[in-house]
Design an enzyme around this catalytic site. Structure first.
Site, PDB file in Angstrom:
ATOM      1  N   HIS A 166       1.603  -1.278   0.289  1.00 12.57           N
ATOM      2  CA  HIS A 166       2.126  -0.194   1.121  1.00 12.57           C
ATOM      3  C   HIS A 166       3.527  -0.604   1.554  1.00 12.57           C
ATOM      4  O   HIS A 166       3.675  -1.528   2.356  1.00 12.57           O
ATOM      5  CB  HIS A 166       1.277  -0.011   2.389  1.00 12.57           C
ATOM      6  CG  HIS A 166      -0.181   0.222   2.139  1.00 12.57           C
ATOM      7  ND1 HIS A 166      -0.751   1.466   2.150  1.00 12.57           N
ATOM      8  CD2 HIS A 166      -1.202  -0.640   1.895  1.00 12.57           C
ATOM      9  CE1 HIS A 166      -2.060   1.371   1.923  1.00 12.57           C
ATOM     10  NE2 HIS A 166      -2.353   0.098   1.761  1.00 12.57           N
ATOM     11  N   PHE A 167       4.547   0.033   0.977  1.00 13.90           N
ATOM     12  CA  PHE A 167       5.890  -0.154   1.529  1.00 13.90           C
ATOM     13  C   PHE A 167       6.034   1.024   2.493  1.00 13.90           C
ATOM     14  O   PHE A 167       5.164   1.870   2.574  1.00 13.90           O
ATOM     15  CB  PHE A 167       6.926  -0.198   0.403  1.00 13.90           C
ATOM     16  CG  PHE A 167       6.751  -1.400  -0.529  1.00 13.90           C
ATOM     17  CD1 PHE A 167       6.019  -2.515  -0.127  1.00 13.90           C
ATOM     18  CD2 PHE A 167       7.313  -1.411  -1.798  1.00 13.90           C
ATOM     19  CE1 PHE A 167       5.853  -3.626  -0.972  1.00 13.90           C
ATOM     20  CE2 PHE A 167       7.157  -2.514  -2.640  1.00 13.90           C
ATOM     21  CZ  PHE A 167       6.423  -3.618  -2.245  1.00 13.90           C
ATOM     22  N   ASN A 181       0.717   6.520   1.771  1.00 14.42           N
ATOM     23  CA  ASN A 181       0.582   6.801   3.214  1.00 14.42           C
ATOM     24  C   ASN A 181       1.874   6.484   3.959  1.00 14.42           C
ATOM     25  O   ASN A 181       1.891   5.757   4.956  1.00 14.42           O
ATOM     26  CB  ASN A 181      -0.599   6.050   3.827  1.00 14.42           C
ATOM     27  CG  ASN A 181      -0.531   4.554   3.621  1.00 14.42           C
ATOM     28  OD1 ASN A 181       0.034   4.071   2.645  1.00 14.42           O
ATOM     29  ND2 ASN A 181      -1.124   3.806   4.538  1.00 14.42           N
ATOM     30  N   ASP A 187      -2.980  -5.367  -0.895  1.00 14.35           N
ATOM     31  CA  ASP A 187      -3.008  -4.439   0.234  1.00 14.35           C
ATOM     32  C   ASP A 187      -1.877  -4.772   1.209  1.00 14.35           C
ATOM     33  O   ASP A 187      -2.054  -4.686   2.422  1.00 14.35           O
ATOM     34  CB  ASP A 187      -4.376  -4.457   0.934  1.00 14.35           C
ATOM     35  CG  ASP A 187      -4.542  -3.297   1.898  1.00 14.35           C
ATOM     36  OD1 ASP A 187      -3.761  -2.334   1.802  1.00 14.35           O
ATOM     37  OD2 ASP A 187      -5.452  -3.360   2.747  1.00 14.35           O
ATOM     38  N   HIS A 199     -10.047  -2.541  -2.126  1.00 14.75           N
ATOM     39  CA  HIS A 199     -10.397  -3.598  -1.151  1.00 14.75           C
ATOM     40  C   HIS A 199     -11.866  -3.576  -0.698  1.00 14.75           C
ATOM     41  O   HIS A 199     -12.175  -3.292   0.455  1.00 14.75           O
ATOM     42  CB  HIS A 199      -9.459  -3.618   0.056  1.00 14.75           C
ATOM     43  CG  HIS A 199      -8.986  -2.301   0.586  1.00 14.75           C
ATOM     44  ND1 HIS A 199      -9.787  -1.198   0.669  1.00 14.75           N
ATOM     45  CD2 HIS A 199      -7.783  -1.934   1.075  1.00 14.75           C
ATOM     46  CE1 HIS A 199      -9.087  -0.209   1.191  1.00 14.75           C
ATOM     47  NE2 HIS A 199      -7.870  -0.631   1.436  1.00 14.75           N
ATOM     48  N   HIS A 226      -9.871   4.435  -0.679  1.00 14.30           N
ATOM     49  CA  HIS A 226     -10.092   3.649   0.529  1.00 14.30           C
ATOM     50  C   HIS A 226     -11.458   4.096   1.046  1.00 14.30           C
ATOM     51  O   HIS A 226     -11.603   5.195   1.580  1.00 14.30           O
ATOM     52  CB  HIS A 226      -9.005   3.923   1.577  1.00 14.30           C
ATOM     53  CG  HIS A 226      -9.198   3.149   2.832  1.00 14.30           C
ATOM     54  ND1 HIS A 226      -8.315   2.184   3.266  1.00 14.30           N
ATOM     55  CD2 HIS A 226     -10.213   3.150   3.749  1.00 14.30           C
ATOM     56  CE1 HIS A 226      -8.768   1.643   4.391  1.00 14.30           C
ATOM     57  NE2 HIS A 226      -9.914   2.238   4.709  1.00 14.30           N
TER      58      HIS A 226
HETATM   59  O1  DOR Z   1      -5.335  -2.292   7.038  1.00  9.93           O
HETATM   60  C1  DOR Z   1      -4.825  -1.437   6.337  1.00  9.93           C
HETATM   61  N1  DOR Z   1      -3.527  -1.102   6.493  1.00  9.93           N
HETATM   62  N2  DOR Z   1      -5.564  -0.801   5.448  1.00  9.93           N
HETATM   63  C2  DOR Z   1      -5.104   0.267   4.764  1.00  9.93           C
HETATM   64  O2  DOR Z   1      -5.802   0.773   3.921  1.00  9.93           O
HETATM   65  C3  DOR Z   1      -3.770   0.817   5.084  1.00  9.93           C
HETATM   66  C4  DOR Z   1      -2.892  -0.254   5.538  1.00  9.93           C
HETATM   67  C5  DOR Z   1      -1.552   0.214   6.033  1.00  9.93           C
HETATM   68  O3  DOR Z   1      -0.920   0.996   5.337  1.00  9.93           O
HETATM   69  O4  DOR Z   1      -1.111  -0.237   7.093  1.00  9.93           O
END
Ligand code: DOR
Length: 437
Positions: A63-64, A95, A304, A233, A180
């Site tokens: 996730h950037f 996201n 992740d 995950h 997820h």
């Molecule tokens: O802990 C998490 N953080 N799980 C996720 O699936 C999203 C991620 C985030 O984008 O911060």
């Protein structure tokens, strides 16, 4: 001087056909064109004696934060961290803010990535209850690795929690749906288990049944519609046992965090910095995940990578966000696990090179083969490093593995035939390209 090769790696121990073979690699532009003894010269020669050369490492979950929270990460900084950690390609999650859940946002992200990313890349298209009818049109979409479905809420506002909507997403999609997998109803019902100021209650809130109930549901739907899904995950012993019996339509991932830390120690040591979704759990789950790695039941590893600033992580639980960075440490942590005998090098290459290509259909990568793309991770298997926060290139500036000692370290990263990282230094900027599927 011959111009047959733009780059030659001499005398490396190359991972070819499941074995380490001492050989030279001749590269022309972005392709490996020769495996074998090379007599010719080139302006670019890398002495790989004593080094192991692997197919480029692929991190299938990062996730950037671009667009949105670019103070925590952007496409440039995140991919810089990636190549410093030996990662040559990555899949980035939708996201962001706004989320990548329509073609306009998807194309904006692709444009923002162009000439800015150090590694190769692909982006997920985020599913929403409103866009399910668009999901059958994503087949040829450049730079798209698949569809991401948040069945349980986490960072950001993407959520498809109703069973009928989950069913629509999976049944309408013509790309793999990566999930997820936490049950939003259970997340809501169990909020009463949250203890303010006590992150140890995180896995009580988002408990085993929360993950298991969702995983049972999505697997059933995939089987009913004969669709491919990928469970992200996976953290519980129960899911591993269940998924091991449902491999026809389903692949799954676990993370280096879940293979390296467990409760309660991780929460004692790291507090809210160990908070992620789905949570780090007790040792019995960690043991089962390792058992699944040993028995080749896990398909891929993803970091992740979920950067949040220290300021955000320092908030009192549960106001602290979930997630931890990992794109720079996924390979060092896992190669150390190879060195300590927890998995074989060949298992690691399957998990991080070959299987991502097979499952998601990435073309021309994952193997050191003539005609394949010259993405390579060069490793010094003897190098000992103590990971420190100040080595982390991610804008968040911390790692859950601060002070963790590893043996085995990436000392070179070759992306599209170009040595972009050597001995911890970025040599040339932004050679990453979108992945082809
Ligand atoms: O802990 C998490 N953080 N799980 C996720 O699936 C999203 C991620 C985030 O984008 O911060």
């Amino acid at each position: 001087m011959s111009n047959n090769y733009t780059f030659i790696l001499k005398n490396g121990l190359c991972f070819i056909n499941g074995k380490l073979l001492k050989t030279d690699l001749g590269i022309l532009n972005n392709k490996i064109i020769k495996i074998g003894d090379i007599k010719e010269n080139s302006q670019n020669i890398y002495d790989a004696s004593e080094k192991v050369i692997l197919p480029g490492i692929i991190d299938t979950q990062v996730h950037f934060r671009e667009p949105g929270s670019t103070n925590a990460e952007d496409l440039e900084s995140g991919s810089r961290a990636a190549v410093l950690g030996g990662v040559t390609s990555l899949f980035e999650m939708p996201n962001t803010n706004p989320p990548t859940s329509n073609l306009t946002e998807f194309n904006k992200k692709l444009k923002a990535a162009k000439n800015r990313m150090h590694s190769n890349y692909a982006f997920y298209f985020g599913a929403t209850p409103q866009n399910t009818d668009q999901l059958s049109d994503l087949k040829g979409l450049e730079g798209c690795c698949g569809i991401k479905l948040f069945a349980g809420s986490s960072t950001g506002n993407l959520l498809v929690d109703k069973e009928s909507d989950i069913e629509k997403v999976i049944s309408n999609s013509n790309r793999i749906v990566s999930i997820h997998s936490e049950d939003e109803d259970i997340i809501r019902l169990r909020k009463k288990f949250i203890k303010k100021g006590d992150v140890h209650s995180h896995p009580e809130w988002r408990n085993v049944e929360c993950a298991m109930s969702s995983t049972r549901r999505v697997v059933k739907i995939a089987e009913r519609y004969e669709k491919k899904i990928h469970v992200l995950h996976v953290t519980t012993k129960e899911e591993v046992e269940f998924l091991a019996m449902h491999k026809k339509n389903v692949t799954f991932e676990t993370t280096p965090q879940h293979l390296t830390m467990y409760a309660p120690d991780c929460y004692n040591q790291l507090g809210t910095y160990a908070q992620m979704n789905p949570p780090l759990r007790t040792k019995e789950h960690y043991d089962k995940l390792w058992n699944a790695i040993k028995n080749d039941i896990v398909d891929v590893l993803g970091s992740d990578h979920a950067p949040h600033t220290k300021e955000e992580k320092n908030r009192e639980y549960p106001n602290s966000p979930s997630g931890m960075p990992g794109v720079q440490t996924i390979f060092p942590i896992m190669i150390n696990h190879v060195n300590t005998g927890k998995l074989s090098l060949s298992q690691l290459v399957k998990l991080m090179c070959e299987n991502p290509c097979k499952i998601f259909g990435i073309k021309n990568k994952g193997f050191i083969k003539e005609g394949y793309d010259a993405d390579l991770t060069i490793v010094d298997m003897e190098k000992e490093v103590t990971i420190k926060d100040n080595m982390i290139a991610s804008k968040c500036g911390w790692t859950p593995f601060n002070n963790y000692k590893v043996k085995g370290f990436p000392v070179g990263t070759v992306v599209n035939g170009i040595l972009v990282m050597s001995d911890g230094k970025i040599l040339i900027n932004s050679k990453g390209k979108p992945l082809n599927f």
